[in-house]
Motif scaffolding. Structure first.
Motif, PDB file in Angstrom:
ATOM      1  N   ARG A 218       0.822  -1.205   0.000  1.00  0.00           N
ATOM      2  CA  ARG A 218       0.000   0.000   0.000  1.00  0.00           C
ATOM      3  C   ARG A 218       0.856   1.254   0.000  1.00  0.00           C
ATOM      4  NH1 ARG A 218      -5.312   0.111   1.060  1.00  0.00           N
ATOM      5  NH2 ARG A 218      -5.184  -2.010   1.915  1.00  0.00           N
ATOM      6  N   TYR A 219       1.938   1.225   0.765  1.00  0.00           N
ATOM      7  CA  TYR A 219       2.816   2.394   0.803  1.00  0.00           C
ATOM      8  C   TYR A 219       3.593   2.553  -0.518  1.00  0.00           C
ATOM      9  CZ  TYR A 219       1.884   3.095   5.748  1.00  0.00           C
ATOM     10  OH  TYR A 219       1.274   3.343   6.958  1.00  0.00           O
ATOM     11  N   GLN A 220       3.855   1.460  -1.179  1.00  0.00           N
ATOM     12  CA  GLN A 220       4.483   1.561  -2.503  1.00  0.00           C
ATOM     13  C   GLN A 220       3.543   2.235  -3.502  1.00  0.00           C
ATOM     14  OE1 GLN A 220       6.050  -2.121  -3.956  1.00  0.00           O
ATOM     15  NE2 GLN A 220       7.412  -2.435  -2.191  1.00  0.00           N
ATOM     16  N   CYS A 221       2.271   1.942  -3.373  1.00  0.00           N
ATOM     17  CA  CYS A 221       1.302   2.619  -4.247  1.00  0.00           C
ATOM     18  C   CYS A 221       1.228   4.103  -3.919  1.00  0.00           C
ATOM     19  CB  CYS A 221      -0.071   1.971  -4.083  1.00  0.00           C
ATOM     20  SG  CYS A 221      -0.165   0.283  -4.739  1.00  0.00           S
ATOM     21  N   VAL A 222       1.331   4.426  -2.623  1.00  0.00           N
ATOM     22  CA  VAL A 222       1.350   5.839  -2.243  1.00  0.00           C
ATOM     23  C   VAL A 222       2.576   6.536  -2.831  1.00  0.00           C
ATOM     24  CG1 VAL A 222       1.540   7.426  -0.289  1.00  0.00           C
ATOM     25  CG2 VAL A 222       0.010   5.459  -0.150  1.00  0.00           C
ATOM     26  N   ALA A 223       3.737   5.868  -2.753  1.00  0.00           N
ATOM     27  CA  ALA A 223       4.961   6.450  -3.313  1.00  0.00           C
ATOM     28  C   ALA A 223       4.848   6.627  -4.824  1.00  0.00           C
ATOM     29  CB  ALA A 223       6.157   5.569  -2.962  1.00  0.00           C
ATOM     30  N   LEU A 271      -6.003   2.237  -5.652  1.00  0.00           N
ATOM     31  CA  LEU A 271      -5.294   1.128  -5.019  1.00  0.00           C
ATOM     32  C   LEU A 271      -4.986   1.427  -3.546  1.00  0.00           C
ATOM     33  CD1 LEU A 271      -2.788   0.100  -7.832  1.00  0.00           C
ATOM     34  CD2 LEU A 271      -4.804  -1.167  -7.081  1.00  0.00           C
ATOM     35  N   VAL A 272      -4.685   2.665  -3.255  1.00  0.00           N
ATOM     36  CA  VAL A 272      -4.391   3.033  -1.869  1.00  0.00           C
ATOM     37  C   VAL A 272      -5.647   2.961  -1.012  1.00  0.00           C
ATOM     38  CG1 VAL A 272      -3.629   4.914  -0.377  1.00  0.00           C
ATOM     39  CG2 VAL A 272      -2.410   4.433  -2.489  1.00  0.00           C
ATOM     40  N   LEU A 273      -6.772   3.395  -1.575  1.00  0.00           N
ATOM     41  CA  LEU A 273      -8.018   3.434  -0.815  1.00  0.00           C
ATOM     42  C   LEU A 273      -8.764   2.112  -0.824  1.00  0.00           C
ATOM     43  CD1 LEU A 273      -9.344   6.942  -1.932  1.00  0.00           C
ATOM     44  CD2 LEU A 273      -8.036   6.358   0.125  1.00  0.00           C
ATOM     45  N   ALA A 274      -8.292   1.128  -1.549  1.00  0.00           N
ATOM     46  CA  ALA A 274      -8.986  -0.159  -1.612  1.00  0.00           C
ATOM     47  C   ALA A 274      -8.877  -0.882  -0.279  1.00  0.00           C
ATOM     48  CB  ALA A 274      -8.415  -1.015  -2.732  1.00  0.00           C
ATOM     49  N   GLU A 275      -9.913  -1.657   0.027  1.00  0.00           N
ATOM     50  CA  GLU A 275      -9.920  -2.408   1.277  1.00  0.00           C
ATOM     51  C   GLU A 275      -8.923  -3.555   1.241  1.00  0.00           C
ATOM     52  OE1 GLU A 275     -13.884  -3.638   1.935  1.00  0.00           O
ATOM     53  OE2 GLU A 275     -14.695  -1.596   2.198  1.00  0.00           O
ATOM     54  N   GLU A 276      -8.793  -4.165   0.092  1.00  0.00           N
ATOM     55  CA  GLU A 276      -7.866  -5.288  -0.027  1.00  0.00           C
ATOM     56  C   GLU A 276      -6.438  -4.778  -0.236  1.00  0.00           C
ATOM     57  OE1 GLU A 276      -9.229  -7.681  -3.188  1.00  0.00           O
ATOM     58  OE2 GLU A 276     -11.158  -8.217  -2.216  1.00  0.00           O
ATOM     59  N   GLU A 277      -5.517  -5.631   0.077  1.00  0.00           N
ATOM     60  CA  GLU A 277      -4.097  -5.298  -0.117  1.00  0.00           C
ATOM     61  C   GLU A 277      -3.794  -5.271  -1.615  1.00  0.00           C
ATOM     62  OE1 GLU A 277      -0.496  -4.265   1.800  1.00  0.00           O
ATOM     63  OE2 GLU A 277      -2.482  -4.660   2.612  1.00  0.00           O
ATOM     64  N   PRO A 278      -3.216  -4.168  -2.130  1.00  0.00           N
ATOM     65  CA  PRO A 278      -2.932  -4.103  -3.577  1.00  0.00           C
ATOM     66  C   PRO A 278      -1.884  -5.132  -3.981  1.00  0.00           C
ATOM     67  CG  PRO A 278      -2.026  -2.203  -2.451  1.00  0.00           C
ATOM     68  CD  PRO A 278      -2.828  -2.944  -1.423  1.00  0.00           C
TER      69      PRO A 278
END
Length: 711
Positions: A218-223, A271-278
């Motif tokens: 999730r943090y990779q998607c944020v980055a 992807l960041v806001l999704a409930e499941e792990e991206p």
């Protein structure tokens, strides 16, 4: 009017007996008329000898009555117009026998053929073959035009958009120069962001573990979303231009890049806001790489525009290059003529050829991306894939080389031309270079000022030196020759003045003639003097000279030294490689193909050499030219002229081929992305795979844009 008169007026044949019978209302026979004039009524009677025949008509011999029905017996053919008429044996005028139309036609054709055969060799025998050989040796051969109006296809004029305002090149150069340094810095920053995105993508494949909390998906998607947002801020100007162009229905690859970045950023946020792990990363790496090449190509184009405007502004009265339609031999021909900077600022601001191609092609890609994204997501029962499908499709159809196909090629070409004092006037003139097949070369193109020198002159004892130089300079000035400045400077150094010449004539043999103050003056080459039968000094060994005669006697000899610039050879070679035929529109009577080939080893057989009248017409400063400007020249000589023509042709070809490669890349990318999104192949349509695909299509465009200036 009677029927008989009507027939006579129409040229119809009337029986001679009926004609005689109707005369004066009497009914006479042929025998009665012959007896009235003293002629025998039958062939057996004796014929009188005191009857004069009509001129040019011969009667048959007296002992052959059976030939009375023929006009010209075989023994007595009709006389030739150039021969004396043969005496007739008997001065009797026979009445011709009435013939039919076919026999009359055959008889007339036979008579004409015999007459032609009698005189067909008279003209050939009257020609002095030695004189013909002398003229062929002294008069240079010229080329004739083969104009075929029917073969020239009618071109439908294209709909022209309103041109931009004609801003002076100085002001445009200042506009394009603003912000170039900051733009170059932004290109470097975007490349660093793309490099960080590449490291983030390759780390899992290389087995590297990022520092916490970046090791979490999730943090990779944020980055990734943060990197893409920063890249969009750095490229805000080019993205804003693409969005504004779309509002005016002028879609381009920059418009698709705006949508690709927007949907990719939305996909990252989703992807960041999704409930499941991206389980995947957004296409940040591909979008940042695309932004780098988009900004890099825009930087190249801006540098090229600034450099071209600076070169065009360096001369207040530059030479203009235009492509005149059907100028020589019914072919479009490049001409160089003195003018100003008009229309340069307007043409340089117009859209280039790659942008115009994308304006027709990108709307289809836009519709296809949206349609296939809807089919792959909502149409396939997976509405959650809509944002990902839009991001994948728009990213796959945005070609990396879109802005490099013209921007980088134009920059390298402008840098090459600016060193020689030439500047292309935008795509409008470049696009027409496909039709350019010939180029007009004048005296100054082959021998610029300073490359022709006066080694000295000799004036005969019975002629004043000032008058001989003045007469020669006057005729050369009136002819418009490239030697005008040379002789004018010599006359001015002697304190002389130009004269007024009347009845100036140009001769094909390489000379001029005129009347000056009642004296007949001839100025020309040695071959022209021999042609005019002027006696030259014995043992004269001057390769290139100008001779002057006054009233038939030799008055002066001016020895000239021609030095061909070294740049002429590569310039002609570049023109020959582009299949552009040079046309010698020279006015200097010494500059003929034989002299150029023998003295300087030029390929004169590949050049056209019109007649003297046509050369004067082609080199006239008052002729009409095309309104579309191809380039501006700020220096003399053939090299900048040839380089501008060659660069225009190569740049047009490279830009069109680069645009075709980008369109092929986008079309194939659309098809692949549409299929992979429809089956949900996240792994096959990964950012790294998509980057490799687009980079492979970028490679030929990059090489092509770097090759265009190498000539």
């Amino acid at each position: 009017m009677s029927d008989r008169d009507k027939k006579l007026n129409k040229g119809e044949l009337i029986d001679i007996k009926s004609l005689i019978g109707d005369a004066d209302g009497g009914d006479f026979t042929l025998d009665d008329i012959l007896a009235e004039y003293g002629l025998p009524a039958s062939p057996s009677e004796e014929r009188p000898s005191n009857v004069v025949a009509f001129p040019g008509v011969h009667a048959p011999p007296p002992d052959t009555p059976e030939e009375m029905d023929e006009d010209f017996p075989e023994e007595y053919p009709p006389p030739s117009p150039l021969e004396e008429p043969r005496p007739s044996p008997v001065n009797v005028t026979p009445f011709p026998k009435k013939r039919g139309p076919l026999s009359s036609l055959v008889h007339d054709l036979n008579r004409r053929a015999d007459d032609y055969a009698d005189h067909m060799f008279e003209e050939d025998e009257s020609i002095d073959k030695a004189e013909v050989r002398r003229l062929e040796r002294l008069i240079p051969g010229t080329d004739r035009e083969e104009v075929d109006e029917a073969a020239r296809q009618w071109r439908r004029p294209r709909r022209q958009e309103p041109p931009p305002p004609d801003v002076p090149p100085q002001e445009l150069a200042r506009r394009y120069g603003k912000g170039l340094k900051w733009m170059r810095t932004r290109v470097l920053l975007v490349s660093l962001l793309a490099l960080l995105a590449l490291i983030q993508t390759l780390s899992p494949l290389a087995g590297l573990t990022l520092a916490p909390p970046l090791d979490q998906p999730r943090y990779q998607c944020v980055a990734s979303a943060v990197l893409l947002g920063l890249g969009m801020l750095l490229c805000l100007d080019v993205l804003f231009t693409g969005a504004v162009r779309a509002c005016f229905l002028k879609f381009g690859m920059d418009t698709l890049s705006v949508l690709a970045c927007a949907f990719t950023l939305a996909d990252g946020v989703a992807l960041v806001l999704a409930e499941e792990e991206p389980l995947r990363l957004p296409y940040t790496l591909v979008c940042l790489t695309g932004l780098f090449f988009l900004l890099h190509g825009s930087y190249h184009k801006k540098c090229a525009l600034r450099l071209s405007c600076r070169t065009a502004a360096s001369a207040s009265a530059p030479y203009r290059i235009t492509l005149d339609e059907g100028k020589w031999n019914d072919k479009d021909t490049y001409t160089k003529w003195s003018g100003d900077q008009e229309l340069f600022g307007s043409q340089i601001q117009a859209d280039d050829g790659v942008q115009r191609a994308f304006r027709r092609f990108c709307p289809l890609l836009l519709i296809g991306d949206i349609a296939f994204a809807l089919m792959a997501s909502t149409g396939g029962g997976h509405p959650e894939r809509l944002i990902w499908a839009l991001s994948a499709l728009f990213t796959a159809t945005t070609a990396f080389g879109a802005s490099l196909a013209y921007g980088r090629a134009f920059h390298k070409t402008a840098r090459r031309l600016s060193s020689g004092g030439a500047a292309l006037a935008g795509w409008t003139g470049i696009a027409a270079s496909r039709r350019g097949q010939c180029v007009l070369l004048t005296d100054g193109d082959l021998f610029p000022p300073g490359y022709v020198e006066l080694n000295g002159f000799k004036v005969m004892a019975d002629h004043p030196a000032e008058r001989v130089v003045a007469y020669t300079a006057t005729l050369i000035r009136d002819s418009g020759s490239g030697l005008t400045t040379l002789f004018h400077n010599q006359l001015r150094s002697m304190g002389g003045l130009m004269r007024s010449a009347d009845h100036l004539q140009f001769h094909e043999g390489g000379g001029l003639s005129a009347n000056i103050r009642g004296e007949q003056v001839l100025v020309g080459s040695a071959a022209f003097m021999k042609l005019m039968e002027v006696r030259l000094p014995q043992g004269l060994n001057v390769k290139n000279a100008v001779f002057c005669t006054i009233d038939g006697s030799l008055a002066g000899i001016f020895a000239l030294s021609y030095t061909l610039p070294d740049t002429v050879f590569p310039a002609l070679e570049a023109l020959f490689l582009e299949k552009v035929e040079p046309v010698l529109a020279t006015r200097d009577f010494n500059l003929i193909p034989a002299m150029l080939q023998q003295r300087f080893k030029l390929a004169a057989d590949k050049m056209a050499f019109p007649g003297i009248a046509r050369r004067r017409e082609l080199s006239s400063p008052d002729q009409e030219h095309n309104g579309v400007l191809t380039a501006l020249l700020c220096r003399e000589g053939l090299l900048p002229f040839a380089e501008a023509i060659t660069a225009a042709k190569r740049l047009r070809w490279a830009a069109r081929l680069g645009a075709a490669l980008c369109c092929a890349s986008s079309l194939l990318g659309l098809a692949l992305a549409a299929y992979l999104t429809s089956v949900g192949a996240y792994t096959s349509l990964s950012p790294l795979n998509l980057l490799i695909y687009l980079s492979l299509w970028l490679l030929p465009v990059w090489l092509l844009s770097g090759w265009v200036h190498r000539f």
